[in-house]
Structures are given as structure tokens and as C-alpha cells.
Design an enzyme around this catalytic site. Sequence first.
Site, PDB file in Angstrom:
ATOM      1  CB  SER A  97      30.002  24.257  50.226  1.00  0.00           C
ATOM      2  OG  SER A  97      30.228  24.720  48.773  1.00  0.00           O
ATOM      3  CE  LYS A 172      28.138  26.965  47.437  1.00  0.00           C
ATOM      4  NZ  LYS A 172      27.681  27.364  46.130  1.00  0.00           N
ATOM      5  CE  LYS A 241      28.258  20.088  51.725  1.00  0.00           C
ATOM      6  NZ  LYS A 241      28.933  21.110  50.911  1.00  0.00           N
TER       7      LYS A 241
HETATM    8  P1  NDP Z   1      32.114  15.397  44.409  1.00  0.00           P
HETATM    9  O1  NDP Z   1      31.257  14.303  45.188  1.00  0.00           O
HETATM   10  O2  NDP Z   1      31.933  15.377  43.057  1.00  0.00           O
HETATM   11  O3  NDP Z   1      33.683  15.075  44.778  1.00  0.00           O
HETATM   12  C1  NDP Z   1      34.404  15.024  45.952  1.00  0.00           C
HETATM   13  C2  NDP Z   1      35.514  14.961  46.049  1.00  0.00           C
HETATM   14  O4  NDP Z   1      35.954  14.764  47.395  1.00  0.00           O
HETATM   15  C3  NDP Z   1      36.024  13.867  44.960  1.00  0.00           C
HETATM   16  O5  NDP Z   1      37.404  14.208  44.835  1.00  0.00           O
HETATM   17  C4  NDP Z   1      36.393  12.651  46.326  1.00  0.00           C
HETATM   18  O6  NDP Z   1      37.386  12.040  45.880  1.00  0.00           O
HETATM   19  C5  NDP Z   1      36.849  13.527  47.552  1.00  0.00           C
HETATM   20  N1  NDP Z   1      36.731  12.921  48.527  1.00  0.00           N
HETATM   21  C6  NDP Z   1      35.026  12.406  49.154  1.00  0.00           C
HETATM   22  N2  NDP Z   1      35.304  12.042  50.357  1.00  0.00           N
HETATM   23  C7  NDP Z   1      36.603  12.050  50.728  1.00  0.00           C
HETATM   24  C8  NDP Z   1      37.211  11.503  51.938  1.00  0.00           C
HETATM   25  N3  NDP Z   1      36.543  11.027  52.868  1.00  0.00           N
HETATM   26  N4  NDP Z   1      38.794  11.921  51.991  1.00  0.00           N
HETATM   27  C9  NDP Z   1      39.224  12.560  50.952  1.00  0.00           C
HETATM   28  N5  NDP Z   1      38.630  13.079  49.857  1.00  0.00           N
HETATM   29  C10 NDP Z   1      37.216  12.718  49.753  1.00  0.00           C
HETATM   30  O7  NDP Z   1      31.667  17.037  44.864  1.00  0.00           O
HETATM   31  P2  NDP Z   1      31.984  18.263  44.088  1.00  0.00           P
HETATM   32  O8  NDP Z   1      33.097  18.479  43.628  1.00  0.00           O
HETATM   33  O9  NDP Z   1      30.720  18.507  43.551  1.00  0.00           O
HETATM   34  O10 NDP Z   1      31.933  19.118  45.405  1.00  0.00           O
HETATM   35  C11 NDP Z   1      32.890  19.678  46.222  1.00  0.00           C
HETATM   36  C12 NDP Z   1      32.544  20.712  47.303  1.00  0.00           C
HETATM   37  O11 NDP Z   1      32.331  21.890  46.224  1.00  0.00           O
HETATM   38  C13 NDP Z   1      31.410  20.627  48.046  1.00  0.00           C
HETATM   39  O12 NDP Z   1      31.506  21.239  49.076  1.00  0.00           O
HETATM   40  C14 NDP Z   1      30.085  20.893  47.024  1.00  0.00           C
HETATM   41  O13 NDP Z   1      29.294  21.446  48.072  1.00  0.00           O
HETATM   42  C15 NDP Z   1      30.986  22.254  46.624  1.00  0.00           C
HETATM   43  N6  NDP Z   1      30.422  22.870  45.353  1.00  0.00           N
HETATM   44  C16 NDP Z   1      29.880  22.154  44.421  1.00  0.00           C
HETATM   45  C17 NDP Z   1      29.430  22.496  43.356  1.00  0.00           C
HETATM   46  C18 NDP Z   1      28.857  21.820  42.103  1.00  0.00           C
HETATM   47  O14 NDP Z   1      28.325  22.311  41.089  1.00  0.00           O
HETATM   48  N7  NDP Z   1      29.279  20.527  41.937  1.00  0.00           N
HETATM   49  C19 NDP Z   1      29.105  24.107  43.160  1.00  0.00           C
HETATM   50  C20 NDP Z   1      29.537  24.922  44.350  1.00  0.00           C
HETATM   51  C21 NDP Z   1      30.005  24.296  45.433  1.00  0.00           C
HETATM   52  P3  NDP Z   1      36.922  10.469  45.017  1.00  0.00           P
HETATM   53  O15 NDP Z   1      37.585  10.904  43.793  1.00  0.00           O
HETATM   54  O16 NDP Z   1      37.692   9.323  45.839  1.00  0.00           O
HETATM   55  O17 NDP Z   1      35.490  10.237  45.330  1.00  0.00           O
END
Ligand code: NDP
Length: 307
Positions: A97, A172, A241
Amino acid sequence: MIRLAFCGLGAIGTPMARHLVGDRFDLVVWNRTHERATAFAANQGVRVASTPADAAAQRDIVITCLPTSREVSALLDGDDGLLAALAPGSLLLDCTSGDPATSREIAARLAERGVHFVDAPVSGGVSGAEAGTLTVMCGGRDEDVERARPVLEAFGQRIVHAGPVGAGHALKAVNNGLLAMHIWGTAEGLTALAKAGVRPDLALEVINASSGRSNSSENLFPQRVLTGAFPRTFRAALLDKDVGIAAEVARDARVPSPLLQLTAELWRMAHNELGEDADHVEAVRVVERLAGVALRAGPLPTPEKPA
Ligand code: NDP
């Protein structure tokens, strides 16, 4: 067979990527915390990449699902970055997102290398990702969205082409701005009612049979607030965010948007108070604290008699 890479196995990325395991796609995964990727790939016939560049090598489509566009942009950089390895003609499909302005910059950088870009954020939450029923909002050229469609259909039920690059992210963000408003507004209304002696479960029953209902009143409050369960599915930090992006979209469009700007401010406050790991619905706790009343099922505590 479409050769795919999936980068970002977080709360929602993991169940999305699970739908890409199997005979239809040749899948490689990469995650910043390597152990998460190895745990995902165990006994699945999925290769774990050591770097983003390793993930992107010889792939038709690379999917990213990271917290914000900032992390997606950073993933392009350096010898180990995506840009070093994405082949001309390949497609970066960003399910983060993200924000429209950064996505347009990313698309321009990729275009210099002949790489295409589609923003494809999702809604439907972790449960929708698990069920493969997400809604996907796409921004990009017609032909790129059509190319992404078979991949998106693996975890999405409704694939919508919203407009040019950035349009998916804008849509979104506005959706989540409304979610944030509904959660906060419902919390304010129910705490006011609780103080006036109306039980939250009874209030929700009436609201849900009336015109004030929303996904928050119908699902989030009964399942998570009244029960006190507050499961961690979507971090408040991420919703903060999203509302911030929606407020920025409105400002960029020079549209008067006092409600969106205020909602962004309230969620920034809640995020500061709750920290990085709290769930978005836990913002209700902030409203409860301000109101001095907790919203739980069952009878309300007897109000104290004034001395
Ligand atoms: P999480 O915080 O659970 O996961 C984030 C992911 O990004 C992890 O794989 C993390 O890796 C990785 N990450 C974080 N920082 C970095 C970095 N600097 N470099 C590389 N990888 C990085 O987030 P979500 O999965 O919940 O959300 C992901 C996206 O989807 C967001 O934009 C969110 O707004 C959107 N979203 C989420 C929903 C939900 O219900 N959760 C619903 C709809 C959209 P690591 O494992 O190392 O921490």
C-alpha cells in the site's frame, strides 16, 4: 509457466505468496529476515533467493509487498538490488500500500531499463489473503495490468484497473482513510453512549440495523473490541501511513479535506502512543483512555455516585 519472485513475506505477503506455490508458477521468494523465507519455502519446491537481485534474475514478474513505497524504492538500489537484475521487458508488480508519487518515480526509473511497473495494493486483510478473495486495485498501462492479471487472480477475487501508475495506491489510501475514520468515529460514538448509560453491544446492534453501520461496526467492534481480543493482523503504524497518503493525495489535488487531514493527525497520535507493533483496532484503546471508559460486552460498570 510464469517465472515469479515474491519479496516481502510479512503478515499479508505470506498468505498471498502461498497461493503462488504449485504447478502454475515457478516461484522464488526473498525476505529481509532470511529465516522467514526459508520457513515459507520448506518442502514447497520454492527457491529462496539470497538478495533482491538474486530474486529478480530471470523472472518475468517480481512482486513486492513491503511496508511503504520507501522500502520498495530502496530495494531497487545497489549491486544486490532489483534494478541490477530485472530484465528488460519484465514487470515489477507492487502490492505494497504505497504512495502514488513515489510509485511514479519508481516507474520512471524502471522505464529507463525497459522494465514495466504496476501498483497493485490489496484490501481484504489477512483473512482475505488466506481465502484468496482479496480486492486488488491496479495502476498502470492496460497491457501491463492484463499481464499481471493471472498472478493477481491467484490471491484476488476482484481485480480492478483504477487508472495510470499510482491510481491503485491512491484508491487504496482513500479506502483506508475511510476505514480509519470509521474506527475512530465508532469508538467516539460508543464511548459517548457508554457514558450515557447505553451498553456498547446494544448500541452496535441498533447501529448495525441502521444507517450508521460500517465494516468497523459490523465486524471489527463486535469481534475485536467487545471481546477484548485485539488480534494483530494489520499494524496501526501501517494504517497511520495509509491515512497520511490519503491526506497527501487530497492536498496534491488541492481538494479541501479537513476530515482526512484531521484523521491523519489522530492516527499519527495513536501510532505514537501505541508503538510499531500494535494492531490498528487498538487505536480504540486510545479513544477509550481519552474518554475514561472501556467498551466491552455485558453490563456497564455502575457509574460512581457524585460525592
Ligand atoms: P508486515 O509489517 O507484517 O511485513 C512487512 C514486510 O516487509 C516483511 O516481510 C518485512 O521483512 C519487510 N520489510 C520491512 N522493512 C523492510 C526493508 N527496509 N527492506 C526490505 N524488507 C522490509 O506488513 P504487512 O505484511 O501487514 O503489510 C505489507 C503491505 O501490505 C503494507 O503496505 C500494508 O499497508 C499492506 N496491507 C496489509 C494488510 C494487512 O491486513 N496486514 C491489508 C492490506 C494491505 P522482515 O520479515 O525482515 O521484517
